[in-house]
Design an enzyme around this catalytic site. Sequence first.
Site, short mmCIF file in Angstrom:
data_model
loop_
_atom_site.label_atom_id
_atom_site.label_comp_id
_atom_site.label_asym_id
_atom_site.label_seq_id
_atom_site.Cartn_x
_atom_site.Cartn_y
_atom_site.Cartn_z
N ASP A 73 -19.22 -22.14 23.73
CA ASP A 73 -18.06 -22.94 24.12
C ASP A 73 -17.11 -23.05 22.93
OD1 ASP A 73 -20.05 -24.62 22.85
OD2 ASP A 73 -18.81 -26.35 23.40
N GLU A 137 -21.51 -27.44 22.47
CA GLU A 137 -21.53 -27.87 21.07
C GLU A 137 -20.25 -28.57 20.68
OE1 GLU A 137 -21.33 -27.87 16.72
OE2 GLU A 137 -19.92 -26.97 18.12
N GLU A 138 -19.13 -28.11 21.25
CA GLU A 138 -17.82 -28.67 20.89
C GLU A 138 -17.50 -29.93 21.69
OE1 GLU A 138 -16.50 -27.67 18.39
OE2 GLU A 138 -16.61 -25.51 18.12
N HIS A 355 -10.90 -23.52 14.77
CA HIS A 355 -10.18 -24.59 15.46
C HIS A 355 -8.67 -24.52 15.25
CE1 HIS A 355 -13.83 -27.51 16.05
NE2 HIS A 355 -14.17 -26.24 16.16
#
Length: 382
Positions: A73, A137-138, A355
Amino acid sequence: MTSPIDPVQLTADLLRCPSVTPVEGGALVLLEALLTGAGFTCTRVDRGEVCNLFARWGGKTNGRTFGFNGHTDVVPVGDEAAWTQGPFSGVIIDGWLWGRGATDMKSGVAAFAAAAIDFVRDTPPDGSIVLAITGDEEGDAVDGTVALLDWMQANGEVMHACLVGEPTCPNEMGEMMKIGRRGSMTAYFTVKGVQGHAAYPHRANNPLPPMVRLMDRLASHTLDQGTDHFDASTLAVVTVDTGNTATNVIPSESRATVNIRFNDAHTSADLTAWLRDEADKVAAQFGVEIAMQTTVSGESFITPPGPLSDLVATAVQAECGVMPELSTSGGTSDARFVKDHCPVVEFGLVGKTMHQVDERVEVAQIIQLKQIYTRILRDYFA
């Protein structure tokens, strides 16, 4: 003869899967097909809205089991128009592979999957290899790696050591690996006073002075001086809000939030008790009520330097010519969950663009990462 798995092409294929948390986007479907075709037994361990994949090569009792944990993800792309290349294009330009998740961390997943598949094909080990890949995870991380570990415990699945493939290198490939992480917690404060006219403050009870006093006490306090493997813990005041737009009104309520990143000198329980004590002192001094809530993202942990960190560091030095620093810096990762199951360390590529708009990775790093992971597997099962 079967051709080696190209980790660059696999990364590009994964990047074309729009897997923004919690959307699976086709990434785990792609990995499941690839791993199943290579002789791995794959199980989808979906929970809630989250998709997860568990893959094992070898039997449960077939010697030692080396595990890998990662995620497919990704965070949202932000302003798509600001991207030089499409965020899900997976294109290669001048030696760089572009796309959301290129560094964090589809390249790490691809590199390990490619290394594991080629390794078991070429030199089947006396042992087992596990990949525990999450799609959460995010996000809140409640139904991701935690769900995988819950399923493993219920089904008798064990990893004897685990490598998390997060990007760990600040600037140069091979310079840093993680042997632990700081804990992270957030505290939310609400001071309740009495609203009134600003010209008659004696008829009100202004919540702002106690809130400011409390925030100053917390921010001015030295939590510690650091420990053997950690820098000093930090507390940051991240917001103070009243929502008051009038200049002649004393508000009835004020809210503030602090975030603490703490080392192994503390637990979240200890810090919660300290925060509550500080709030109670200020509340008594000003005659107000101070409510507090806390959320804990993870406790501090350390995998002491030893066989696992030596294994990874030796492989990195052999492939990169650099002995990685053993670090506990940075934010949280899913290693905070894995550490309750088995010894865990983290190593991945350079994370400069993670990111960001225009997230991208050097193609050469993906190839190098597969080589490092291959050497780790070879040395572990030697």
